[in-house]
Design an enzyme around this catalytic site. Structure first.
Site: not given
Ligand code: PGA
Length: 250
Positions: A9, A94, A96, A166, A172
């Site tokens: 992603n 997602h 976010e 997740e 992140g």
């Molecule tokens: P990350 O993000 O691997 O940077 O933690 C995963 C995601 O948001 O799909």
């Protein structure tokens, strides 16, 4: 045996020229992988990425879509539009997007239904916050999100859906869920699917783990009984690193 699906992603990263050189480099590293390799790129990169990925085993996905076919929705992109250029996958819901762009369980469900009707492969994201994990609510949160996302789908549609677990606190942050916690949570999700669609469907659904997956932890995570690959953010931005994650079993 469920297939492992390793999806990158990219989020809001990479210009077309960067996307092109990434795919060019990745192609060689992953050409012998039996795992499904997917890159979810920004809209502006999709066309270029698709061209580069032609004739390779790399599949291209988008990171969002609208549930309407067309119309007065300024700034939106429909599933039909993605499909028309050859996009095969799409991330839906997602965390976010849920946090910054007001996506709800209801819009996630609408997008999921639309994607499936177009035969786009959806990767639908569920996951709890740190507060919810610490207060013991993780199970309720992820199973409720799963139930609401899948509501009204046929068994076949559920089988065609990829779920990405997740935990928000792991995205992140460099913090990864332990392999045991990730596996246990994914089992809860699978049980929820079994409850509503039966064991057979639940055993077929691909459920990924996402949240600070990198080459150093991919193997231990993906070898767990219920973790069917990963959704990879930061570590998917460098071809060599992402390839190591794809080739975790080599
Ligand atoms: P990350 O993000 O691997 O940077 O933690 C995963 C995601 O948001 O799909």
């Amino acid at each position: 045996m469920r297939k492992k699906v390793i999806a990158g992603n990219w989020k809001m990263n990479k210009l077309p020229n960067e996307a092109i050189s990434f795919i060019e480099e990745l192609e060689n590293y992953v050409k012998d992988s039996e795992n499904e390799v997917v890159i979810c790129a920004p809209y502006t990169d999709l066309f270029y990425a698709l061209n580069m990925a032609q004739g390779t085993n790399i599949k291209i996905g988008a990171q969002n879509m609208n549930w309407e076919e067309k119309g007065a929705y300024t700034g939106e992109v429909s599933g039909e539009m993605l499909k028309s250029i050859g996009v095969e996958y799409v991330i839906i819901g997602h965390s976010e997007r849920r946090a910054y762009y007001n996506e709800t369980d209801e819009t996630v469900n609408k997008k999921l239904k639309k994607a499936l009707s177009l035969e786009l492969k959806p990767i639908v994201c569920v996951g709890e916050s740190l507060e919810q994990r610490e207060s013991g609510d993780a199970k309720t949160i992820v199973t409720t999100q799963t139930k609401l996302a899948l509501e009204g789908l046929t068994n076949k549609e559920v089988e065609d859906t990829i779920i990405a677990y997740e935990p928000i606190w792991a995205i992140g942050t460099g913090k990864t869920a332990t392999k045991e916690d990730a596996n246990e949570t994914i089992k809860w999700i699978r049980e929820e699917v079994a409850k509503n669609y039966g064991e057979e469907v639940a055993n077929k659904v691909i459920i990924q783990y996402g949240g600070s997956v990198k080459s150093s932890n991919a193997k231990e995570l993906f070898e767990m009984s219920d973790i069917d690959g990963g959704l990879v953010g930061g570590a998917s931005l460098v071809a060599e690193e992402f390839a190591k994650i794809v080739n975790y079993n080599k």
